[in-house]
Every structure is written in C-alpha cells, then in structure tokens.
Design a protein around this motif. Structure first.
Motif, mmCIF file in Angstrom:
data_model
loop_
_atom_site.group_PDB
_atom_site.id
_atom_site.type_symbol
_atom_site.label_atom_id
_atom_site.label_comp_id
_atom_site.label_asym_id
_atom_site.label_seq_id
_atom_site.Cartn_x
_atom_site.Cartn_y
_atom_site.Cartn_z
ATOM 1 N N SER A 241 0.784 -1.234 0.000
ATOM 2 C CA SER A 241 0.000 0.000 0.000
ATOM 3 C C SER A 241 0.819 1.288 0.000
ATOM 4 O O SER A 241 0.242 2.377 -0.053
ATOM 5 N N HIS A 267 -6.414 0.678 -2.779
ATOM 6 C CA HIS A 267 -5.200 1.437 -2.494
ATOM 7 C C HIS A 267 -4.741 2.249 -3.708
ATOM 8 O O HIS A 267 -4.080 3.280 -3.556
ATOM 9 N N LEU A 268 -5.079 1.788 -4.898
ATOM 10 C CA LEU A 268 -4.734 2.547 -6.101
ATOM 11 C C LEU A 268 -5.576 3.811 -6.244
ATOM 12 O O LEU A 268 -5.147 4.782 -6.874
ATOM 13 N N GLU A 269 -6.763 3.815 -5.649
ATOM 14 C CA GLU A 269 -7.734 4.861 -5.941
ATOM 15 C C GLU A 269 -8.060 5.795 -4.779
ATOM 16 O O GLU A 269 -8.423 6.947 -4.997
ATOM 17 N N ASP A 271 -7.490 7.676 -0.815
ATOM 18 C CA ASP A 271 -6.450 8.164 0.085
ATOM 19 C C ASP A 271 -6.993 8.283 1.506
ATOM 20 O O ASP A 271 -8.181 8.049 1.759
ATOM 21 N N LYS A 295 -2.196 10.642 -0.481
ATOM 22 C CA LYS A 295 -2.399 10.580 -1.925
ATOM 23 C C LYS A 295 -1.125 10.278 -2.720
ATOM 24 O O LYS A 295 -1.172 9.615 -3.750
ATOM 25 N N GLN A 298 -0.443 6.728 -4.094
ATOM 26 C CA GLN A 298 -1.187 6.152 -5.215
ATOM 27 C C GLN A 298 -0.377 6.196 -6.505
ATOM 28 O O GLN A 298 -0.355 5.222 -7.274
ATOM 29 N N TRP A 302 0.740 2.931 -8.759
ATOM 30 C CA TRP A 302 0.452 2.791 -10.187
ATOM 31 C C TRP A 302 1.746 2.592 -10.983
ATOM 32 O O TRP A 302 1.815 1.722 -11.874
#
Length: 479
Positions: A241, A267-269, A271, A295, A298, A302
C-alpha cells in the motif's frame, strides 16, 4: 450443449486477435474463424467487444470470523458478486485460530466454500508452530493442492506470526515447493501506537491510519524479504500500500530475489482523507489494514504496477456492515477491519488503468488474471484464452458506462468504497465453466457449481532458486 462466442477480439496478456471461441464441457475447444461446431451450440455475439480470461482475485475473505464477528459476505453471495464483475475465480484464505490444527480449519472452510457459484482455491494461514503444523503443511500441499501459506505479521494477541514461526514456516515452504505470503505490518509497533493514541483520547476512525503509518509496513516488508532471502525461498507480499514497501520489493528484485507484490484496487484509488469524514459510519466503513494512504502513494503504486515491481491486483474483499462496524464506536481498534470490491475491481482497473493510458488492454489482462494464474501455478488452465484452458471468460464492453453504488451492487454489504463513481468499461457477459452466468445485467448462477481448484507445488521456480543459491553462495559455506 456447447457455447460459441462469435466476432469478438480475444485479448490475452501477450497478444490480441479477432476470432471466434468455441467452448464445450467447461473447456475451450476451438479458436479461429469458420469453426466447425454443433448446430445446437448456444451463440453469443461479441462483435465490437473484447473476449478476455475471467478475472482472478487472489485475495478475498468470504465468511471470515474476525474481530468478534463474521464477514457478511458468504461464499455464495461473494462468488456471485465476483461473476457480476467479470471475476471467475477467487483464492480465499483458511485462517486457523492459534493452536487450531491446519487440517481442521481447512475442512471447515471447504465446507463453507461448497456453496460457491464460481471456482475457488485457498491459501492457508500459519498462525502458530509445532510439529503438527509441519505435518499438516505437507498434507495440504501433497494431497489437497494448496501451494501457498499466509503469514500475518500484524494482529498481536490474535493471529500474528512471530519471527520464529516465519522462519520455520518459510523453510517448510521451501521443502514443499510452496509460496510463503505475508501481510507486512509490524504488529508490535501497531499495538504500541494503538495504545498511545487511545491514551491521548483519539478513539475514532481518524486514529486508524495513525496507528499504522507507512514505516510500519516498510519495516515488516523488509524483514519478511530478508528472511526469505536468507532461506532462499520466493515470497509474495499481499496488499502492498505504500512507497516504503514498494521500495523494498524493488530492491530485492533488483538483487535477483524472487519477490512478488500485490496491490488492491482500493489502495490505487483512495487516500487517507476517507478517515476524516465527519460521518463516523462512512469513515469506519473504510477501516481496513493496511489503511488507505496519503495521496502521493497512489502514484507510486500505479508506477510499480506499470513497471512490473507489483504483478497482481486484488481486493482483500472482507465485508462488514454498518452495524458490525459500530462495535468500535468508542474504540477504533475494535472496528472490524475490511472493505469490499470483488465486483468492482476490473471496472476500476480498466477505467483508471486503460482509459487513463496507464495500462494497455494486454497489460490489463496480465494484472487482472494472467499473473495471478502464473504465480500460483494454475496457468494456462486459468488466466488465458487458449485451446485447453478452462472456459472462464468475460466479454468486455469498453464503451459501457456503469455507476458503482451500494444500491445496485451484488455484494452483501451496505456500503461501497467507490460509491457514486461512473466508470467506462464493464462486463457485458461473464462465462463460467462454459456457461453464461451473467448477461444483460442479470445473474444466472447455481449454488455449489463452483469447483475447488488444486494448485500444484512449484518445482520449476524452486529448482531455479536452489540452483541460484548453489551457484552464488561463497565457496565452503553451506546454506
């Protein structure tokens, strides 16, 4: 009766091609044009759409007894929701209580999972150690097709595995050709920080991420990786994460170590601002571990997924409704940890990945299905559209818009962490075992239709690791 999928664009991890697909007896029998198929075959028109291997979610918790309650999603509702989202297989977790025999827990979970409507498999957690655990691990690998074992480095005084257990279990995995996996958080630090925050009067969900800072995950990731390196065993880190954990995986892989990383769609999207919501219930609904991060992480996640430092995507699907979350109303440490997502993962990945130029359609297939199949040794049975592979497929409409909401989702939970988001790209039709199980927005599933998928041990990977160890250890030194 067979099933013919006509006119679609087949998308695999390595290539895309326009062709028809014929399925029979749960298996893909033919791929090509002008196929010779029975006249009574059911025909599905896929023109203008993509035909991809069904998603594999390697991290779910259906019906999990945890933190004084039981997850609201059982194997029937959970696998049905997965199919509605284009995921055709889950790998769930058997989690024995401390001192509970592994085989006893495995049989319990197998009983619960008999209601599954889609294919499933299990990781088994090692939460304690003695000679019986050693023996049961052998039975699980050799007799029941379990090739991965989970280790929680968090949840002190519950299911946390001490370093001694990690060493013993990792070494047993090496002997068996099984993959150790870890939930990397320093449980001692989390416990210490939780007590400190409560003493300071911080009792709400906003304290949850403060008790589990990114350094806690980075330290545990490094420790697990170094233990695996010392023993010469591959390692898989679940729900990575933060940058600190990504950096440890990248370093290890740069040094030639076989370390794999998984990232959650959430966790990608999302915060950590979700924990500061003035609505206590909404904030508590996001409580999971590791928590959602500031944030900046992220973008790191990615990039790691795009660059191959992280290989798989999952959900850690573990549902607790508002009434269950309320158990921690006056103490954030008692809020059951878990969020949903098994239905939403592929749509989120497509919309934020492919639509934003972060992933190609082939890379999408890799991180949504193929890589998990390869890492957990069920490829090419799963994870590709090929003759001889299981007929677990999703026909994907890249132009279809879908509003994600708890009011319409199939997941058995009263909250959706992606609530109100409109995505572009969604399943048109889901096919499981060669049968249409989701189409036109409707599920058509049969309780108990899901198959338990055995996953063989890893002779190829482990032989390579052992050969590397032999060639690169200092002369005169025994490992």
């Amino acid at each position: 009766m067979g099933l013919l999928i006509k006119g679609g664009k087949i998308v695999n991890a390595d290539a895309s091609v326009i062709a028809d697909v014929y399925c029979e007896d749960g298996v893909i029998k033919q791929i090509g044009t002008d196929l010779d198929v029975p006249s009574d075959a059911e025909v599905v028109d896929a023109a203008g759409k993509l035909v991809m291997p069904g998603g594999i979610d390697p991290h779910t918790h259906m019906q999990l007894p945890f933190m004084g309650t039981v997850a609201s999603e059982d194997f029937y509702t959970g696998t049905a929701a997965a199919l509605a989202g284009g995921t055709t297989m889950i790998i769930d977790f058997v989690i024995p209580d401390p001192q509970q025999p592994l085989m006893e827990a495995y049989e319990t979970w197998m009983g619960w999972a008999s209601r599954s409507v889609a294919d499933y498999s299990f990781h088994v957690a090692v939460t304690w150690w003695d000679d019986s655990v050693y023996e049961d691990m052998g039975k699980l690998v050799n007799e029941h097709g379990v090739n991965s074992f989970k280790h929680f480095m968090a949840y002190k005084n519950a299911i946390m595995a001490e370093d001694e257990t990690l060493v013993n279990s990792f070494n047993r995995c090496l002997e068996l050709g099984a993959m150790p996996t870890v939930h990397a958080e320093n449980g001692e630090l989390v416990y210490h920080l939780q007590k400190k925050l409560l003493a300071a009067g911080l009792t709400g969900p906003e304290a949850h991420p403060l008790s589990r800072p990114t350094e806690v995950e980075g330290e545990a990731a490094n420790r697990a990786i170094r233990i695996a390196q010392s023993l010469g065993v591959p390692l898989y880190l679940v729900h990575v994460s933060c940058q600190e954990a990504v950096d440890e995986i990248a370093r290890a892989r740069h040094e030639g170590q076989r370390v794999y990383g998984e990232v959650l769609a959430g966790h990608l999207e999302l915060d950590d601002s979700v924990y500061r919501n003035e609505d206590w219930g909404a904030a508590a609904a996001h409580v999971m571990s590791p928590p959602f991060r500031p944030k900046k992480h992220q973008a790191v996640l990615w990039s790691a997924l795009q660059g191959g430092t992280l290989q798989t995507t999952a959900t850690d699907h573990c549902c607790f409704c508002a009434e269950q979350k309320a158990a921690g109303k006056d103490d954030f440490t008692k809020i059951p940890n878990g969020t949903a997502g098994v239905e939403d993962r592929l749509m989120i990945l497509w919309d934020s990945g492919v639509n934003q130029g972060r992933l190609t359609e082939n890379e999408f297939v890799s991180v949504a299905s193929t890589n998990a199949a390869k890492i957990f040794n069920i490829y090419p049975r799963k994870g590709c559209v090929a003759v001889g592979s299981d007929a677990d497929l999703v026909i994907w409409d890249a132009n279809k818009e879908h509003l994600i909401s708890a009011k319409t989702h199939h997941q058995n939970i009263d909250f959706n962490i992606f609530e109100g988001r409109t995505v572009k790209g969604a399943p048109d039709t889901t096919i499981s075992q060669g049968k249409v199980v989701y189409a036109n927005g409707e599920l058509n599933v049969v309780e108990g239709a899901g198959n338990y998928v055995q996953r063989p041990a890893f002779p190829t990977i482990f032989d390579a690791v052992q050969k590397y160890n032999e060639l690169h250890q200092p002369k005169g030194v025994e490992r």
